[in-house]
Design an enzyme around this catalytic site. Sequence first.
Site, PDB file in Angstrom:
ATOM      1  N   ARG A  60       1.117  -1.700   0.363  1.00 43.68           N
ATOM      2  CA  ARG A  60      -0.022   0.249   0.189  1.00 43.68           C
ATOM      3  C   ARG A  60       0.715   1.719   0.031  1.00 43.68           C
ATOM      4  NH1 ARG A  60      -3.934  -2.604  -1.974  1.00 43.68           N
ATOM      5  NH2 ARG A  60      -5.609  -3.843  -0.043  1.00 43.68           N
ATOM      6  N   ASN A  90      -0.086  -1.804  -7.044  1.00 37.82           N
ATOM      7  CA  ASN A  90      -1.499  -0.736  -7.257  1.00 37.82           C
ATOM      8  C   ASN A  90      -1.308   0.069  -6.255  1.00 37.82           C
ATOM      9  OD1 ASN A  90      -1.940  -2.671  -5.933  1.00 37.82           O
ATOM     10  ND2 ASN A  90      -4.120  -2.795  -6.195  1.00 37.82           N
ATOM     11  N   ASP A 150      -1.761  -5.452 -11.586  1.00 40.95           N
ATOM     12  CA  ASP A 150      -2.759  -6.689 -10.270  1.00 40.95           C
ATOM     13  C   ASP A 150      -4.230  -5.763  -9.837  1.00 40.95           C
ATOM     14  OD1 ASP A 150      -3.813  -9.126  -8.328  1.00 40.95           O
ATOM     15  OD2 ASP A 150      -3.325  -7.882  -7.265  1.00 40.95           O
ATOM     16  N   ASP A 303      -1.800 -13.047  -1.719  1.00 38.00           N
ATOM     17  CA  ASP A 303      -2.656 -11.369  -2.211  1.00 38.00           C
ATOM     18  C   ASP A 303      -2.837 -11.146  -1.197  1.00 38.00           C
ATOM     19  OD1 ASP A 303      -3.812  -9.844  -3.736  1.00 38.00           O
ATOM     20  OD2 ASP A 303      -5.265 -11.636  -4.284  1.00 38.00           O
ATOM     21  N   HIS A 307      -7.048  -3.269   4.345  1.00 37.32           N
ATOM     22  CA  HIS A 307      -8.400  -2.485   4.089  1.00 37.32           C
ATOM     23  C   HIS A 307      -8.056  -1.882   5.398  1.00 37.32           C
ATOM     24  CE1 HIS A 307      -8.945  -3.240  -0.228  1.00 37.32           C
ATOM     25  NE2 HIS A 307      -8.677  -3.940  -0.160  1.00 37.32           N
TER      26      HIS A 307
END
Length: 434
Positions: A60, A90, A150, A303, A307
Amino acid sequence: MTSYLIRNAQLLGGPAQDILIDAGVVQQVGTGLTASADVEIDASGLVALPGLVDLHTHLREPGREDAETVLTGTQAAAKGGYTAVHAMANTFPVADTAGVVEQVWRLGKESGYCDVQPVGAVTVGLEGKKLAELGAMHESAAGVRVFSDDGKCVDDAVIMRRALEYVKAFDGVVAQHAQEPRLTEGAQMNEGQVSGELGLGGWPAVAEEAIIARDVLLAAHVGSRLHVCHVSTAGSVEIIRWAKAKGWDVTAEVTPHHLLLTDELVRSYDPVYKVNPPLRTAEDVHALRKALADGTIDAVATDHAPHPAEDKDCEWAAAAMGMVGLETALSVVQQAMVDTGLLNWEGVADRMSHRPARIGRLTGHGRPVSVGEPANLVLFDPAYRGTVNPDAFATRSRNTPYRGLDLPGRVHATFLRGVATVLAGELVEQDSLA
């Protein structure tokens, strides 16, 4: 540097062995070693494995430090037995330039808990329209070899072909998030009986399988390396098995949660079970386990997708997709694969260390625990039984699907080039690796 003498560890689950670690390498392996060391560890009942390697981690940072940072993510990795992770692109900004991948790489050096190998974006901004600076990212200090959009699929066949052709120049690999976007518009979960009963938009298996079928053909056509991220369906397994039988350079990964959980859990409407690709059926889980056992699927990749609470503690349709997984991966693999007799510990070392390191072309990782090798290893207690408590996690986020579940096994110690990052199940404060 502190030296360690590990006594009576079951190397790859085999007979008890002593392991002497000094100066960052394995100095001796045998029974009844007489060498002295600064610290002696009684590893009776513990399994010694090479340090785990994750091909698929979301750290992140930069941009979403409220969910995770490189520091907290690598601390979680160390607690899970990992000595190296591949950080997905990402971020904000996207890791599509040499500057961003070098930033992530240097943050990993500063953390000291595991090696961080950045994954570069395939396309600028993950938009699927123009190739990113693949060569510049490879030539950077980060030495990027794995490229992935991804979170999004490289759905344009021409762009995918060009990416596969480009990475051939430096033995790179394109890791595809296989999801045909037109077939998954508005999708909320696996398309099947449960989605029909719940009235949630379905995510068909063919949306994954169609992209994999196209991409294995493209990889064969250009003679390049393709890696398939988070395989989730029985049909995908069959396509990958066919491609490998043709001798094509195709590898694949499966997540721990797709080895254990099914779409029946979505009946709770708990957004913790919302993930991309979605949880599938029991038949898919069975096929994935079998494929991992027979080597059709090469690796287990977490993966790990942290969050913040506000992105998960909401109604299903509005919730973000993803689960944290670094700290529970080895326990889930024990329950799904080892305790069921599908893999032994040597097989776990192959699927969670040797093969992931080889796919990512990481030197110094995925090596055997033998004399002269870098001392990257984990001591794991398979007899341990405990209830998953995410409040004790090192990761900054708490979106685990295993809260309150009893899972087997616990990481007792992790060593990165002879430096203890975890001892007795707890993090050890680190200095910078820079």
